[in-house]
Scaffold this active site. Sequence first.
Site, PDB file in Angstrom:
ATOM      1  N   GLU A   7       0.832  -1.222   0.000  1.00 51.29           N
ATOM      2  CA  GLU A   7       0.000   0.000   0.000  1.00 51.29           C
ATOM      3  C   GLU A   7       0.858   1.260   0.000  1.00 51.29           C
ATOM      4  O   GLU A   7       0.562   2.231   0.699  1.00 51.29           O
ATOM      5  CB  GLU A   7      -0.940   0.006   1.215  1.00 51.29           C
ATOM      6  CG  GLU A   7      -2.257  -0.720   0.982  1.00 51.29           C
ATOM      7  CD  GLU A   7      -3.194   0.015   0.025  1.00 51.29           C
ATOM      8  OE1 GLU A   7      -3.123   1.252  -0.067  1.00 51.29           O
ATOM      9  OE2 GLU A   7      -3.972  -0.675  -0.644  1.00 51.29           O
ATOM     10  N   GLY A   8       1.948   1.252  -0.742  1.00 53.46           N
ATOM     11  CA  GLY A   8       2.871   2.393  -0.765  1.00 53.46           C
ATOM     12  C   GLY A   8       3.928   2.193   0.307  1.00 53.46           C
ATOM     13  O   GLY A   8       3.602   2.178   1.491  1.00 53.46           O
TER      14      GLY A   8
END
Length: 610
Positions: A458-459
């Site tokens: 997620e990043g």
Amino acid sequence: MSLRSTIDFLLYPWLGAESLNQRERFADHSRETFDAVFDTCERIAREKYAPFNRLVDTQEPQFDGEKVILPQATHDAQKAYAASGMLGAAQDYNVGGMQLPYTVEAAANAFFAMASVSMGSSLLTTGNANLLMVHGTPMQKDVFAKNEFSGRFSGTMCLSEPQAGSSLSDITTRALPDGADFESDPLGPRYRLKGNKMWISAGEHELTDNIIHLVLAKIPGADGRLIPGTKGISLFIVPKKLVGNDGELTGVRNDVALAGLNHKLGWRGTTNTLLNFGEGKYPVNGEAGAVGYLVGKPHEGLRCMFHMMNEARIAIGMAATMLGMAGYHASLDYARNRPQGRPMTGAGKDASAPQSRIIEHADVKRMLLAQKSYCEGALALELYCARLVDEQHTAAPQAADEARLLLEVLTPIAKSWPSEWCLEANSLAIQVLGGYGYTRDFPVEQYWRDNRLNMIHEGTHGIQAMDLLGRKVLMEGGRGLELLAARITATAARASHLPELATHADALAEALEQVREATRAAWATGEPGDALANAVPYMQAFGHTVLAWIWLDVALAVQASDATQSIAENTGRMGAMRYFYHYELPKTAAWLQVVCNRDRTCADFPEASF
Ligand SMILES: Cc1cc2nc3c(=O)[nH]c(=O)nc-3n(C[C@H](O)[C@H](O)[C@H](O)COP(=O)(O)OP(=O)(O)OC[C@H]3O[C@@H](n4cnc5c(N)ncnc54)[C@H](O)[C@@H]3O)c2cc1C
């Protein structure tokens, strides 16, 4: 202190969650209905998840050449979760939802994350279906999203490719119109996709009748080439098995093939896959190419995908928090029971005296208090952000807009801070158990392995930090940062009137000023290369300042709470808050120094000299 009593304190005396029922959307709810949801989730987590957390770690998903085999316990857990209605908890009544506030949904999911984070891939299914409820056509909602909310289908998010992780603009999965009538398919404009998607969680299994992949791919331009950058990216629904307009399976397998399972450090209860789209293993109508239905408009895929970003990132932050909390509770229990060593007195140690339990040693208390301050502080932050999501969706226009902007600034912290510091809590939990913590006879090593993922997906941490310093604190003329600063200042002002909090209020105000100054100094040359070279230390300092604010605000609620609140619990909250101010907040000055100096030690280091 149990998780339930911590959640109860944060939700009610601190966040006033029961007042949400004054909003029209939540009018049918009350503290009683919220508590009933928690009772159910706590019970399912205790009975169906927690007992099998080690099992899903040791019995990794297996591919038998045709099917992915998961333990029966995972099937049972997911059935129980779907039956509880939690997949569509926040959705409207008319699609089978409960219209629960997101604050309550997030808190309820904490029980599952703590019991066994990897057994449920519900976050993906809910996120996938929620996205379709916003960007899908009525038919896409009926056929795909509603079947996901009921638990009949599950969902994935297919963004990453082997050569494109952080940099999604470099994806090469292609989508071409499927036949002359491609635009007239009732399920949405129909394309054929070809490409490889890496790291896809829950990408293959037999837990549900069907798997609905949401896939980012590029529609080539008129010259047949892929459009560079993120602008060329579109979003498609690609079901594993094709369905009719009534949502029933047609019996035709779509051209999506499992290329292999990834064997991970942790989080082993969820499959992780490399998927080949459209390579011809399962041709549809005799042709290679995975059938996909466009969601939204062409070239707006990333915008649609990021619609769910705030909630997905809060959910990741919550997962990291609860893994930290699980380690805290396990190491606390161990420390209370393990005899080892004797106290050092002025006259030395008395070897004939019974041993102390390790919780009596100051250094073990330090490690426990660090865990408590990280994990309970992070839980408060996640619930605060979840409350902002409800504000954004249901408050009056100005308050809703403020919540939106605050969330923009806080989301990188909500995702990253627990990923780093609740992972550190897991490391401390191992340390509290000593050698036993390093073995598989105790659960703490698994919590650490499971949690290690959260700084990556997620990043990554680095990407979140660049998002914070490079975009979020600058957007809309820096208004988000100023809104946050106003809230921090208001808390400090209230705390400054209380003798036991006044020095902390001063320390918080000073830390905030340093963050603002560092933001200015980082961008003083206007060169992104200068500013962003130290984005991670900036995010660490920013995050610690936010957590100090959250803790001081919680301490104000403790001070205001009535005598019915448990004295031991409130003493615990005040102690964890003090720990944070004495041991953690002073770190911010060191982190910010390199930011203010635009230090280029790392940026300029010659590659050949490593
Ligand atoms: C268990 C697991 C589950 C996952 N689930 C999914 C899923 O369901 N769906 C999905 O689409 N993806 C999923 N991912 C993929 C995940 O989102 C990516 O791994 C992540 O985005 C990083 O991409 P990468 O692995 O290619 O690393 P890279 O992008 O190669 O990054 C490697 C390192 O370089 C740094 N870096 C990269 N670019 C820059 C830059 N411009 N500036 C500074 N530093 C940089 C990164 O911060 C990182 O530290 C999952 C990954 C894992 C491990």
